[in-house]
Design a protein around this motif. Structure first.
Motif, short mmCIF file in Angstrom:
data_model
loop_
_atom_site.label_atom_id
_atom_site.label_comp_id
_atom_site.label_asym_id
_atom_site.label_seq_id
_atom_site.Cartn_x
_atom_site.Cartn_y
_atom_site.Cartn_z
N THR A 2 -19.38 5.85 -3.11
CA THR A 2 -18.08 5.80 -3.17
C THR A 2 -17.83 5.61 -1.38
OG1 THR A 2 -17.61 7.18 -4.87
CG2 THR A 2 -16.11 7.08 -3.38
N ALA A 3 -16.83 4.95 -1.33
CA ALA A 3 -16.36 4.57 0.16
C ALA A 3 -14.75 4.78 0.15
CB ALA A 3 -16.97 3.52 0.66
N GLN A 4 -14.18 5.21 1.46
CA GLN A 4 -13.01 5.48 1.67
C GLN A 4 -12.17 4.64 2.64
OE1 GLN A 4 -12.59 9.62 2.00
NE2 GLN A 4 -12.27 9.91 -0.28
N THR A 5 -11.02 4.35 2.68
CA THR A 5 -10.22 3.60 3.79
C THR A 5 -8.86 4.44 3.87
OG1 THR A 5 -9.67 1.67 4.72
CG2 THR A 5 -9.42 1.81 2.40
N THR A 6 -8.38 4.25 5.02
CA THR A 6 -6.98 5.02 5.14
C THR A 6 -6.12 3.70 5.06
OG1 THR A 6 -7.78 6.42 6.39
CG2 THR A 6 -5.38 6.08 6.71
N LEU A 7 -4.97 3.95 4.11
CA LEU A 7 -3.94 3.02 3.86
C LEU A 7 -2.77 3.45 4.51
CD1 LEU A 7 -3.30 0.29 2.28
CD2 LEU A 7 -2.17 1.87 0.64
N THR A 8 -2.14 2.69 5.54
CA THR A 8 -0.89 3.05 6.23
C THR A 8 0.22 2.14 5.71
OG1 THR A 8 -2.19 3.94 8.17
CG2 THR A 8 0.36 3.41 8.43
N VAL A 9 1.31 2.42 4.98
CA VAL A 9 2.34 1.85 4.72
C VAL A 9 3.53 2.04 5.49
CG1 VAL A 9 4.10 1.53 2.83
CG2 VAL A 9 1.62 1.92 2.23
N SER A 10 3.93 1.17 6.25
CA SER A 10 5.02 1.26 7.46
C SER A 10 6.49 0.78 6.75
CB SER A 10 4.78 0.52 8.76
OG SER A 10 4.46 -0.76 8.31
N THR A 11 7.51 1.21 6.93
CA THR A 11 8.96 0.88 6.54
C THR A 11 9.57 0.42 7.81
OG1 THR A 11 9.76 2.97 6.80
CG2 THR A 11 8.90 2.44 4.60
N ALA A 12 10.59 -0.28 7.43
CA ALA A 12 11.74 -0.74 8.41
C ALA A 12 13.06 0.16 8.45
CB ALA A 12 12.09 -2.07 8.52
N THR A 13 13.77 0.17 9.51
CA THR A 13 15.02 0.95 9.39
C THR A 13 15.95 0.26 8.26
OG1 THR A 13 15.86 -0.76 11.24
CG2 THR A 13 14.91 1.52 11.81
N THR A 14 15.38 -0.97 7.96
CA THR A 14 16.24 -1.69 6.81
C THR A 14 15.97 -1.59 5.45
OG1 THR A 14 15.12 -3.76 7.51
CG2 THR A 14 17.38 -3.30 8.52
N THR A 15 14.59 -1.08 5.36
CA THR A 15 14.09 -0.63 3.96
C THR A 15 14.99 0.04 3.05
OG1 THR A 15 11.74 -0.85 4.93
CG2 THR A 15 12.11 0.20 2.74
N PRO A 16 15.35 -0.49 1.91
CA PRO A 16 16.05 0.24 0.92
C PRO A 16 15.74 1.86 0.71
CG PRO A 16 15.74 -2.00 0.12
CD PRO A 16 14.98 -1.76 1.28
N VAL A 68 -2.50 -4.58 -1.76
CA VAL A 68 -1.17 -3.70 -2.24
C VAL A 68 -0.08 -4.59 -2.52
CG1 VAL A 68 0.40 -2.09 -1.52
CG2 VAL A 68 -1.94 -2.05 -0.41
N THR A 69 0.35 -4.50 -3.99
CA THR A 69 1.40 -5.16 -4.40
C THR A 69 2.73 -4.10 -4.85
OG1 THR A 69 0.51 -5.32 -6.56
CG2 THR A 69 0.02 -7.28 -5.00
N GLY A 70 4.01 -4.75 -4.73
CA GLY A 70 5.04 -4.12 -4.96
C GLY A 70 5.79 -3.16 -4.06
N LEU A 71 5.29 -3.31 -2.85
CA LEU A 71 6.09 -2.62 -1.84
C LEU A 71 7.63 -3.03 -1.74
CD1 LEU A 71 3.50 -2.34 0.91
CD2 LEU A 71 4.26 -0.53 -0.77
N PRO A 72 8.51 -2.35 -1.10
CA PRO A 72 9.97 -2.65 -1.19
C PRO A 72 9.93 -3.50 0.13
CG PRO A 72 9.38 -0.47 -0.35
CD PRO A 72 8.26 -0.58 -0.95
N ALA A 73 11.25 -4.08 0.24
CA ALA A 73 11.71 -4.82 1.34
C ALA A 73 11.36 -4.34 2.60
CB ALA A 73 12.90 -5.60 1.15
N GLY A 74 10.61 -5.11 3.69
CA GLY A 74 10.76 -4.21 5.08
C GLY A 74 9.38 -3.59 5.13
N ALA A 75 8.67 -3.08 3.99
CA ALA A 75 7.29 -2.32 4.06
C ALA A 75 6.20 -3.27 4.18
CB ALA A 75 7.60 -1.52 2.99
N ALA A 76 5.31 -2.73 4.88
CA ALA A 76 4.05 -3.62 4.94
C ALA A 76 2.81 -2.57 4.95
CB ALA A 76 3.98 -4.26 6.26
N ALA A 77 1.74 -2.98 4.57
CA ALA A 77 0.54 -1.96 4.21
C ALA A 77 -0.57 -2.75 5.21
CB ALA A 77 0.11 -1.87 2.77
#
Length: 287
Positions: free
Chosen positions: A119-133, A96-105
């Motif tokens: 076809t196969a699937q996966t669950t992508l979780t994007v977490s943010t921080a309290t400081t994420t813009p 994953v590319t292009g996430l905002p600062a403080g976010a992770a995937a």
């Protein structure tokens, strides 16, 4: 009588000379033949290119939903689908590319195995921080297997600024005297319908109110006669809806704010019976 033979007019059909009619037929037939030849070449070329494209092994990635909205400090989930094309087989991992600062995937599972046409699937979780813009951010997801890289599936994450209000009060048990400290059990009131993460608490003495007798006798007592030690427990403090105290949250009393009356060489008789007015402040984010 004139015996010379009659000159006959050229053959005509419907008033059109035969020479002109033959010329028109030639002009009309040639473009039709050329067009038929052109169409045949185009079809052959198109079929050849289509067959060549279909034989290329690859991976196609899609993202669902394409957009999510979360509060700062929260997480969002997406479903990533990877499809085999052209007979591709093998394991696929995701970036994953292009996430905002403080976010992770993170993907679960971290990789999938494709067979031809599957076809196969996966669950992508994007977490943010309290400081994420707080903003809308476009990002992309790709699947990779060795040298094979998929298309860049587009996604969007909208992070909302968290604005929550809560109240802080305190209770001091016992009287103060020179050299004596008292702990302040803070009460945090959360009027929201979900928990808050308190990240800072502070207590200050805003005013010392002397007794009328001390004021009449001009006996001094000021904030300089006292010392405040701030809360030293761990952050963040998770406070559920309602009112919670530090004691109710399991914080050891030694970590509570402390107020101490200093034992100085100065006259402190004005502090007898005085009342301390305290001001509490705090900051935090919604969970």
């Amino acid at each position: 009588m004139d015996h010379r033979p009659e000159r006959t007019a050229p053959f005509q059909r419907a008033g059109i000379p035969l020479r002109a009619l033959l010329l028109a037929l030639v002009v009309a037939v040639v473009p039709v033949a050329a067009l038929a030849a052109s169409n045949g070449q185009g079809n052959n070329q198109g079929n050849g290119q289509g067959n060549a494209a279909a034989s290329v092994k690859g991976i196609t990635v899609t993202l669902s939903p394409s957009s999510r909205t979360v509060d700062q400090g929260q997480s969002a989930t997406f479903t990533v689908s990877a499809t085999s094309t052209g007979g591709f087989t093998g394991p696929v991992t995701f970036t994953v590319t292009g996430l905002p600062a403080g976010a992770a995937a993170s993907a679960a599972p971290s990789s999938v195995n494709l067979t031809s046409g599957s076809t196969a699937q996966t669950t992508l979780t994007v977490s943010t921080a309290t400081t994420t813009p707080a903003n809308k951010t476009d990002f992309t997801v790709k699947g990779t297997s060795g040298a094979t890289v998929s298309n860049a599936a587009p996604g969007q994450l909208q992070v909302l600024e968290v604005k929550r209000t809560f109240g802080v009060t305190g209770t001091v048990n016992g009287l103060l005297a020179p050299g004596i400290s008292r702990a302040v059990d803070l009460q945090i009131s959360n009027p929201q319908n979900k928990s808050i993460a308190v990240t800072d608490l502070s207590v200050v003495i805003s005013q010392v109110v002397r007794t009328p007798a001390a004021v009449a006798a001009n006996l001094p007592c000021t904030t300089a006669d006292y010392q405040v030690t701030q809360y030293s427990g761990a952050y963040p403090l998770t406070v559920e809806p309602g009112t919670r105290s530090l004691s109710g949250l399991g914080v050891a009393q030694a970590k509570w704010p402390q107020i101490k009356m200093l034992d100085t060489n100065k006259l402190q008789d004005g502090c007898k019976g005085a009342t301390l007015q305290l001001t509490y402040t705090g900051t935090g984010q919604a969970n």
